[in-house]
Motif scaffolding. Structure first.
Motif, mmCIF file in Angstrom:
data_model
loop_
_atom_site.group_PDB
_atom_site.id
_atom_site.type_symbol
_atom_site.label_atom_id
_atom_site.label_comp_id
_atom_site.label_asym_id
_atom_site.label_seq_id
_atom_site.Cartn_x
_atom_site.Cartn_y
_atom_site.Cartn_z
ATOM 1 N N ILE A 1 -23.766 33.231 24.939
ATOM 2 C CA ILE A 1 -23.872 33.810 23.589
ATOM 3 C C ILE A 1 -25.047 34.779 23.615
ATOM 4 O O ILE A 1 -26.122 34.447 24.136
ATOM 5 C CB ILE A 1 -24.122 32.710 22.525
ATOM 6 N N TYR A 2 -24.863 35.947 23.054
ATOM 7 C CA TYR A 2 -25.951 36.915 23.033
ATOM 8 C C TYR A 2 -27.067 36.363 22.145
ATOM 9 O O TYR A 2 -26.872 36.141 20.946
ATOM 10 C CB TYR A 2 -25.458 38.270 22.501
ATOM 11 N N ALA A 3 -28.212 36.112 22.732
ATOM 12 C CA ALA A 3 -29.323 35.529 21.974
ATOM 13 C C ALA A 3 -30.567 36.363 22.218
ATOM 14 O O ALA A 3 -30.859 36.737 23.352
ATOM 15 C CB ALA A 3 -29.556 34.095 22.433
ATOM 16 N N GLU A 4 -31.285 36.654 21.140
ATOM 17 C CA GLU A 4 -32.496 37.473 21.288
ATOM 18 C C GLU A 4 -33.615 36.848 20.469
ATOM 19 O O GLU A 4 -33.365 36.165 19.481
ATOM 20 C CB GLU A 4 -32.160 38.898 20.794
ATOM 21 N N SER A 5 -34.837 37.084 20.907
ATOM 22 C CA SER A 5 -35.974 36.538 20.148
ATOM 23 C C SER A 5 -36.828 37.684 19.633
ATOM 24 O O SER A 5 -36.931 38.728 20.288
ATOM 25 C CB SER A 5 -36.800 35.627 21.051
ATOM 26 N N PHE A 6 -37.425 37.450 18.478
ATOM 27 C CA PHE A 6 -38.302 38.464 17.891
ATOM 28 C C PHE A 6 -39.549 37.821 17.312
ATOM 29 O O PHE A 6 -39.491 36.682 16.819
ATOM 30 C CB PHE A 6 -37.578 39.202 16.750
ATOM 31 N N GLY B 1 -47.005 33.808 16.789
ATOM 32 C CA GLY B 1 -47.993 33.181 17.681
ATOM 33 C C GLY B 1 -47.291 32.522 18.858
ATOM 34 O O GLY B 1 -46.305 33.059 19.394
ATOM 35 N N VAL B 2 -47.752 31.330 19.256
ATOM 36 C CA VAL B 2 -47.090 30.673 20.408
ATOM 37 C C VAL B 2 -45.630 30.356 20.122
ATOM 38 O O VAL B 2 -44.817 30.255 21.043
ATOM 39 C CB VAL B 2 -47.797 29.372 20.889
ATOM 40 N N ASP B 3 -45.293 30.218 18.834
ATOM 41 C CA ASP B 3 -43.882 29.956 18.502
ATOM 42 C C ASP B 3 -42.974 31.110 18.949
ATOM 43 O O ASP B 3 -41.796 30.915 19.232
ATOM 44 C CB ASP B 3 -43.716 29.760 16.988
ATOM 45 N N MET B 4 -43.555 32.301 18.985
ATOM 46 C CA MET B 4 -42.760 33.447 19.438
ATOM 47 C C MET B 4 -42.421 33.285 20.933
ATOM 48 O O MET B 4 -41.340 33.657 21.383
ATOM 49 C CB MET B 4 -43.564 34.724 19.223
ATOM 50 N N GLN B 5 -43.353 32.711 21.676
ATOM 51 C CA GLN B 5 -43.098 32.480 23.107
ATOM 52 C C GLN B 5 -42.022 31.405 23.276
ATOM 53 O O GLN B 5 -41.163 31.498 24.146
ATOM 54 C CB GLN B 5 -44.393 32.080 23.837
ATOM 55 N N THR B 6 -42.089 30.389 22.421
ATOM 56 C CA THR B 6 -41.048 29.346 22.459
ATOM 57 C C THR B 6 -39.693 29.974 22.116
ATOM 58 O O THR B 6 -38.666 29.643 22.724
ATOM 59 C CB THR B 6 -41.384 28.220 21.453
ATOM 60 N N ALA B 7 -39.715 30.900 21.163
ATOM 61 C CA ALA B 7 -38.467 31.577 20.761
ATOM 62 C C ALA B 7 -37.858 32.311 21.955
ATOM 63 O O ALA B 7 -36.649 32.273 22.190
ATOM 64 C CB ALA B 7 -38.752 32.544 19.609
ATOM 65 N N LYS B 8 -38.725 32.948 22.758
ATOM 66 C CA LYS B 8 -38.233 33.686 23.944
ATOM 67 C C LYS B 8 -37.532 32.732 24.903
ATOM 68 O O LYS B 8 -36.462 33.024 25.433
ATOM 69 C CB LYS B 8 -39.432 34.273 24.709
ATOM 70 N N GLU B 9 -38.171 31.599 25.131
ATOM 71 C CA GLU B 9 -37.614 30.650 26.094
ATOM 72 C C GLU B 9 -36.301 30.056 25.574
ATOM 73 O O GLU B 9 -35.339 29.887 26.320
ATOM 74 C CB GLU B 9 -38.659 29.562 26.409
ATOM 75 N N MET B 10 -36.261 29.760 24.263
ATOM 76 C CA MET B 10 -35.022 29.206 23.688
ATOM 77 C C MET B 10 -33.876 30.210 23.809
ATOM 78 O O MET B 10 -32.744 29.839 24.117
ATOM 79 C CB MET B 10 -35.236 28.884 22.215
ATOM 80 N N ALA B 11 -34.176 31.480 23.551
ATOM 81 C CA ALA B 11 -33.131 32.509 23.617
ATOM 82 C C ALA B 11 -32.602 32.629 25.045
ATOM 83 O O ALA B 11 -31.398 32.743 25.275
ATOM 84 C CB ALA B 11 -33.679 33.844 23.125
ATOM 85 N N LEU B 12 -33.512 32.581 26.021
ATOM 86 C CA LEU B 12 -33.083 32.676 27.424
ATOM 87 C C LEU B 12 -32.176 31.496 27.773
ATOM 88 O O LEU B 12 -31.131 31.666 28.416
ATOM 89 C CB LEU B 12 -34.303 32.718 28.361
ATOM 90 N N LYS B 13 -32.585 30.282 27.325
ATOM 91 C CA LYS B 13 -31.767 29.098 27.641
ATOM 92 C C LYS B 13 -30.356 29.272 27.104
ATOM 93 O O LYS B 13 -29.382 29.012 27.808
ATOM 94 C CB LYS B 13 -32.369 27.832 27.023
ATOM 95 N N LEU B 14 -30.259 29.708 25.835
ATOM 96 C CA LEU B 14 -28.924 29.803 25.235
ATOM 97 C C LEU B 14 -28.082 30.859 25.940
ATOM 98 O O LEU B 14 -26.934 30.624 26.300
ATOM 99 C CB LEU B 14 -29.017 30.112 23.736
ATOM 100 N N LYS B 15 -28.672 32.032 26.175
ATOM 101 C CA LYS B 15 -27.828 33.103 26.734
ATOM 102 C C LYS B 15 -27.411 32.798 28.163
ATOM 103 O O LYS B 15 -26.294 33.072 28.563
ATOM 104 C CB LYS B 15 -28.480 34.475 26.584
#
Ligand code: F6R
Length: 608
Positions: free
Chosen positions: A492-497, A473-487
């Motif tokens: 560090i290679y970071a991906e969200s799913f 759900g919306v947590d998946m969108q948060t996951a996308k943003e967190m992965a972008l911040k880290l990479k």
């Protein structure tokens, strides 16, 4: 993108320009240069690398003079090098030019100039502009600027000076931002307001096609028909301190901590005496809102991620179908946009070329254009029908943080406004959500007092090659943003799913010790998340959960959990993204990397 500063007045131009360029460092650059006209004519210096290299050189070899131009370059045509750094000059170095943008017909112009005997020293598109000034120069810099403008095509913010006219410079603008700073016996032109704020608060933006003729006592602006345009300067309210680090080690950390205030500023001024949302810059009527049969949200990067959360909010509250699109893709796929479509553009800077191009495509197709931006008077704001300004204050770090959370607030407020107009929400829910958005600011303030856990996670992941973020759900969108911040900052290679999608392929990436950050704030999906976490744990993953306080299920399956205060599920991204921002920040610090200016990135991406 490139930073530009021009000065004419009574002060030492070198100092004014270097301090102005420092305020523009956030734009990202790879070389820096300056040209100043003094009693002994034109003097200049330019180097590949940080602005500090140029500043150090100038300390040892000062350039005297009270008029000059300076530039930080972000390479487009030609590698970062001393030769390609700006300013660029005509053959006898009487004319100096700096430029942000791309001269699209430079090859054609270069061929013409080569035929006339001009020689080129760099691989840049900009150098043609310097030679064109030389080619057209007839003793009148302003008239020459008109001719140059006629000849060039593309996007540009250009400043030019001529040694024979040591009291004036000209500024040309098309698509790349330029702001005039009006001083007392001195005047400035720069790419952005912070560059002039130390000296003046009275500013005005140049529009496309305008040329400013600048002397110490006067700024005259002309349109393409050479008619005088009467500019109305406005006063900048925010302080220079807002554009500097204010005691924090990095702009990014400062901006993470400014989020509670950003949220308050964005919502509090927009609530009327009866508690209803009042969107001053949005002129949409109830009837117009009821007419929309779909909404497109179009943006890039972090702003796009905010838009993805916006889609959930609008669909859930206002029951209007929403397509969320990446700006660089939108205009090439003939989207279903017509006069019953509301297109919402999201852009912190308001200058992103891809987003601006998408805006124009949506306009061409007859859509109503609403933009969410942080920069008053930016190109995107000016070309929109309606604007929602996020009052986040200037965002300097390349990695966007406070712009994101204020963009989320903008979406919640827009969704609530649309929902009320369409009668798809009860007043009780409407007021409850407004109240919780306001509370989110206080919650964040508390959370930001202690970042021990995020530092611990940073220690755990700093030497890893890859890391995965999961959510539903919306947590998946948060996951996308967190992965972008880290990479983008730690490399560090970071991906969200989507957590439920893992078993359809990405789970093959999990091996012994792979760190996985699982975000779980959505009440109805906790049990499903538990199953997905079990799946990766069974394959050796080290799982760090980000869960709502009071949830014991997630902690029972994770190796470590960071708890965030409970808030309405729809608003959870406002809160849960912050641990992700801090993890990215601390990991980058531990790796000794440049937090605020990550490699290869620019703050304001003004090329497509
Ligand atoms: C990531 C980041 C970028 C921007 C993107 C759009 O931290 O900052 O992804 O979000 O370049 O920029 P704006 O919002 O200025 O259009």
């Amino acid at each position: 993108m490139c930073g530009i500063v021009g000065y004419v007045g009574k002060l030492n131009a070198q100092n004014v320009i270097i301090s102005g360029l420092e305020k523009l460092e956030y734009r990202g650059y790879d070389s820096a240069g300056i040209a100043v006209i003094g009693k002994d004519g034109m003097n200049s210096a330019k180097f590949k690398g940080r602005l500090s290299v140029l500043a150090k050189y100038l300390e040892e070899h000062p350039i005297e003079g009270t008029i000059g131009i300076g530039h930080t370059r972000w390479a487009t045509h030609g590698v970062p090098s001393d030769e390609n750094a700006h300013p660029h000059f005509n053959k006898d170095k009487t004319i100096a030019v700096i430029h942000n943008g791309i001269i699209e017909n430079y090859l054609e112009l270069k061929a013409m100039l080569l035929e006339k005997g001009y020689e080129f020293r760099s691989q840049t598109d900009t150098e043609v502009v310097a030679h064109l000034f030389d080619f057209y120069y007839d003793g009148d810099l302003l008239q020459t600027a008109f001719k140059v403008e006629n000849a060039i095509r593309g996007t540009y913010a250009i400043l030019a000076i001529h040694q024979d006219s040591p009291n004036e410079f000209v500024a040309l603008r098309c698509e790349a931002p330029l702001v005039i700073g009006y001083g007392n016996g001195e005047n400035f032109v720069a790419s952005d307001i912070p560059a002039v704020l130390e000296y003046t608060r009275e500013v005005a933006f140049l529009e496309n096609g305008e040329i400013a003729h600048v002397t110490a006592n006067n700024v005259t602006v002309y349109n393409t028909k050479k008619e005088i345009v009467h500019k109305k300067p406005f006063t900048v309210e925010w302080s220079l301190d807002a554009a500097t680090k204010g005691g924090y080690d990095h702009f990014m950390l400062k901006e993470i901590h400014e989020q509670p205030q950003g949220i308050r500023d964005t919502i509090n001024n927009r609530i009327d005496g009866k508690g209803y949302i009042k969107l001053d810059d949005i002129k949409l009527t109830k009837e117009e809102i009821q007419k929309f049969d779909k909404i497109y949200i179009v943006a890039c990067g972090t702003a796009y991620h905010a838009g993805c959360v916006g889609k959930y909010a609008i669909e859930k509250l206002a029951k209007i179908p929403v397509v969320c699109d990446i700006a660089s893709e939108f205009r090439y796929r003939d989207p279903f946009v017509d006069n019953k479509t509301l297109v919402i553009l999201v852009s912190q800077s308001g200058e992103t070329a891809d987003t601006l191009a998408a805006l124009r495509e949506a306009r061409r197709k007859g859509a109503r254009i609403l933009s969410i931006t942080n920069v008053v008077g930016s190109s995107i704001a000016r070309e929109s029908d309606d604007v929602f300004y996020t009052w986040a204050g200037p965002e300097i770090a390349v990695a966007s943080t406070k712009a994101y959370t204020t963009q989320l607030v903008a979406f919640y407020m827009i969704a609530l406004t649309l929902a009320l107009a369409k009668n798809t929400i009860s007043e009780r829910t409407y007021f409850m959500l407004i109240d919780q958005i306001k509370q989110a600011a206080d919650i964040l303030e508390e959370m930001l007092k202690d970042d021990t856990q995020e530092k611990e996670v940073a220690e755990l992941i700093k030497d890893k090659n890859a890391l995965f973020y999961l959510g539903r759900g919306v947590d998946m969108q948060t996951a996308k943003e967190m992965a972008l911040k880290l990479k983008e900052i730690s490399y560090i290679y970071a991906e969200s799913f989507a957590a439920g999608e893992l078993k359809h392929g990405p789970i093959a990436l999990i091996e012994n010790g792979t760190p996985v950050i699982a975000i779980s704030t959505q009440e109805p999906m906790i049990e499903k998340m538990v199953s997905n976490i079990q799946e990766v744990k069974a394959r050796g993953a080290y799982v760090i959960g980000i869960a709502s306080e009071g949830d014991n299920l997630i902690s029972s399956v994770c190796d470590k959990v960071i708890y965030v205060p409970k808030i309405d599920d729809l608003l959870a991204p406002l809160i849960s993204v912050v641990p992700g921002q801090l993890i990215a920040y601390h990991t980058t610090c531990l790796k000794g990397l440049d937090v605020d200016k990550p490699r290869n990135l620019a703050k304001s991406v003004t090329v497509e």
